[in-house]
Design a protein around this motif. Structure first.
Motif, PDB file in Angstrom:
ATOM      1  N   LEU A 132       0.826  -1.205   0.000  1.00  0.00           N
ATOM      2  CA  LEU A 132       0.000   0.000   0.000  1.00  0.00           C
ATOM      3  C   LEU A 132       0.861   1.257   0.000  1.00  0.00           C
ATOM      4  O   LEU A 132       0.540   2.238  -0.684  1.00  0.00           O
ATOM      5  N   LYS A 133       1.960   1.220   0.726  1.00  0.00           N
ATOM      6  CA  LYS A 133       2.868   2.367   0.759  1.00  0.00           C
ATOM      7  C   LYS A 133       3.472   2.616  -0.615  1.00  0.00           C
ATOM      8  O   LYS A 133       3.654   3.762  -1.027  1.00  0.00           O
ATOM      9  N   LYS A 134       3.794   1.528  -1.333  1.00  0.00           N
ATOM     10  CA  LYS A 134       4.379   1.664  -2.668  1.00  0.00           C
ATOM     11  C   LYS A 134       3.374   2.281  -3.646  1.00  0.00           C
ATOM     12  O   LYS A 134       3.712   3.165  -4.426  1.00  0.00           O
ATOM     13  N   ILE A 135       2.142   1.827  -3.573  1.00  0.00           N
ATOM     14  CA  ILE A 135       1.095   2.386  -4.447  1.00  0.00           C
ATOM     15  C   ILE A 135       0.863   3.848  -4.109  1.00  0.00           C
ATOM     16  O   ILE A 135       0.756   4.694  -5.003  1.00  0.00           O
ATOM     17  N   LEU A 136       0.800   4.171  -2.828  1.00  0.00           N
ATOM     18  CA  LEU A 136       0.608   5.555  -2.397  1.00  0.00           C
ATOM     19  C   LEU A 136       1.770   6.432  -2.840  1.00  0.00           C
ATOM     20  O   LEU A 136       1.567   7.569  -3.278  1.00  0.00           O
ATOM     21  N   ALA A 137       2.984   5.910  -2.754  1.00  0.00           N
ATOM     22  CA  ALA A 137       4.164   6.677  -3.174  1.00  0.00           C
ATOM     23  C   ALA A 137       4.084   7.000  -4.658  1.00  0.00           C
ATOM     24  O   ALA A 137       4.421   8.109  -5.072  1.00  0.00           O
ATOM     25  N   HIS A 138       3.648   6.038  -5.471  1.00  0.00           N
ATOM     26  CA  HIS A 138       3.523   6.291  -6.909  1.00  0.00           C
ATOM     27  C   HIS A 138       2.413   7.296  -7.202  1.00  0.00           C
ATOM     28  O   HIS A 138       2.530   8.090  -8.129  1.00  0.00           O
ATOM     29  N   LYS A 139       1.352   7.246  -6.425  1.00  0.00           N
ATOM     30  CA  LYS A 139       0.276   8.231  -6.601  1.00  0.00           C
ATOM     31  C   LYS A 139       0.766   9.629  -6.267  1.00  0.00           C
ATOM     32  O   LYS A 139       0.446  10.585  -6.965  1.00  0.00           O
ATOM     33  N   LEU A 140       1.546   9.739  -5.198  1.00  0.00           N
ATOM     34  CA  LEU A 140       2.075  11.047  -4.822  1.00  0.00           C
ATOM     35  C   LEU A 140       3.038  11.566  -5.881  1.00  0.00           C
ATOM     36  O   LEU A 140       3.030  12.759  -6.195  1.00  0.00           O
ATOM     37  N   ARG A 141       3.869  10.681  -6.431  1.00  0.00           N
ATOM     38  CA  ARG A 141       4.783  11.091  -7.505  1.00  0.00           C
ATOM     39  C   ARG A 141       3.992  11.525  -8.731  1.00  0.00           C
ATOM     40  O   ARG A 141       4.341  12.519  -9.377  1.00  0.00           O
ATOM     41  N   ALA A 142       2.944  10.784  -9.056  1.00  0.00           N
ATOM     42  CA  ALA A 142       2.120  11.135 -10.217  1.00  0.00           C
ATOM     43  C   ALA A 142       1.442  12.484  -9.988  1.00  0.00           C
ATOM     44  O   ALA A 142       1.389  13.318 -10.904  1.00  0.00           O
ATOM     45  N   LEU A 143       0.940  12.706  -8.792  1.00  0.00           N
ATOM     46  CA  LEU A 143       0.310  13.995  -8.475  1.00  0.00           C
ATOM     47  C   LEU A 143       1.324  15.133  -8.547  1.00  0.00           C
ATOM     48  O   LEU A 143       1.019  16.223  -9.041  1.00  0.00           O
ATOM     49  N   ALA A 144       2.522  14.889  -8.040  1.00  0.00           N
ATOM     50  CA  ALA A 144       3.575  15.908  -8.104  1.00  0.00           C
ATOM     51  C   ALA A 144       3.934  16.208  -9.552  1.00  0.00           C
ATOM     52  O   ALA A 144       4.090  17.375  -9.937  1.00  0.00           O
ATOM     53  N   PHE A 145       4.042  15.172 -10.361  1.00  0.00           N
ATOM     54  CA  PHE A 145       4.364  15.342 -11.775  1.00  0.00           C
ATOM     55  C   PHE A 145       3.273  16.153 -12.480  1.00  0.00           C
ATOM     56  O   PHE A 145       3.562  17.113 -13.201  1.00  0.00           O
ATOM     57  N   ILE A 146       2.025  15.787 -12.241  1.00  0.00           N
ATOM     58  CA  ILE A 146       0.899  16.501 -12.843  1.00  0.00           C
ATOM     59  C   ILE A 146       0.861  17.953 -12.362  1.00  0.00           C
ATOM     60  O   ILE A 146       0.614  18.879 -13.146  1.00  0.00           O
ATOM     61  N   GLY A 147       1.136  18.159 -11.083  1.00  0.00           N
ATOM     62  CA  GLY A 147       1.173  19.520 -10.542  1.00  0.00           C
ATOM     63  C   GLY A 147       2.239  20.372 -11.209  1.00  0.00           C
ATOM     64  O   GLY A 147       2.003  21.537 -11.546  1.00  0.00           O
ATOM     65  N   LEU A 148       3.418  19.794 -11.444  1.00  0.00           N
ATOM     66  CA  LEU A 148       4.490  20.528 -12.110  1.00  0.00           C
ATOM     67  C   LEU A 148       4.150  20.825 -13.567  1.00  0.00           C
ATOM     68  O   LEU A 148       4.452  21.914 -14.071  1.00  0.00           O
ATOM     69  N   VAL A 149       3.511  19.879 -14.228  1.00  0.00           N
ATOM     70  CA  VAL A 149       3.071  20.122 -15.612  1.00  0.00           C
ATOM     71  C   VAL A 149       2.041  21.246 -15.634  1.00  0.00           C
ATOM     72  O   VAL A 149       2.070  22.108 -16.523  1.00  0.00           O
ATOM     73  N   CYS A 150       1.151  21.257 -14.649  1.00  0.00           N
ATOM     74  CA  CYS A 150       0.162  22.346 -14.560  1.00  0.00           C
ATOM     75  C   CYS A 150       0.849  23.696 -14.317  1.00  0.00           C
ATOM     76  O   CYS A 150       0.414  24.720 -14.864  1.00  0.00           O
ATOM     77  N   LEU A 151       1.914  23.708 -13.514  1.00  0.00           N
ATOM     78  CA  LEU A 151       2.673  24.946 -13.310  1.00  0.00           C
ATOM     79  C   LEU A 151       3.267  25.447 -14.623  1.00  0.00           C
ATOM     80  O   LEU A 151       3.247  26.647 -14.908  1.00  0.00           O
TER      81      LEU A 151
END
Length: 149
Positions: free
Chosen positions: A2-21
């Protein structure tokens, strides 16, 4: 697990956030930066004289926009690969490319002027758009996966 899946979700959200910036930089470009060439290159510019511009303001504006895109791009590279070596190498490349592109931009602008508007358009494009991040992400991804084979 679960931690691994959550970590990938956080990375994906961070990536999407940076693309939005990055998108926000593009959306608000006319209010954030001084660039008399924005309107010029959006219209039919061949055969038209170059717009009047303030060299110092233009230089600082191009620098500010390039740095802003670079910081966001370096964040994307870090989020994607989590390797500080890649980020440091990319930062060095960004500095080298900035110096080369700025010299090329002003040489074209002052030496050739209206006779090289297409060249000016493309050099300026590399300065104001985050094109290098696409190349770096693809190159680092290939390097990372080619090394595993």
């Amino acid at each position: 697990m679960l931690k691994k899946i959550l970590a990938h979700k956080l990375r994906a959200l961070a990536f999407i956030g940076l693309v939005c910036l990055m998108a926000m930089v593009r959306i608000f470009e006319s209010s954030l930066f001084y660039d008399p060439f924005l309107g010029y290159f959006k219209s039919e510019f061949t055969g038209r004289p170059l717009p009047e511009f303030d060299t110092i303001r233009l230089t600082f504006s191009l620098f500010f926009r390039y740095v802003l895109n670079t910081v966001i791009s370096l964040g994307l590279i870090y989020v994607a690969f989590r390797q500080k070596r890649m980020v440091a190498f990319s930062a060095l490349l960004y500095i080298i490319f900035f110096l080369l592109l700025m010299v090329a931009f002003f040489v074209i602008l002052y030496a050739f002027g209206n006779n090289a508007t297409l060249e000016l358009f493309y050099v300026r494009r590399f300065l104001i758009q985050p094109i290098f991040v696409i190349l770096f992400l693809a190159a680092f991804y290939y390097q990372e996966h080619a090394a595993k084979k």
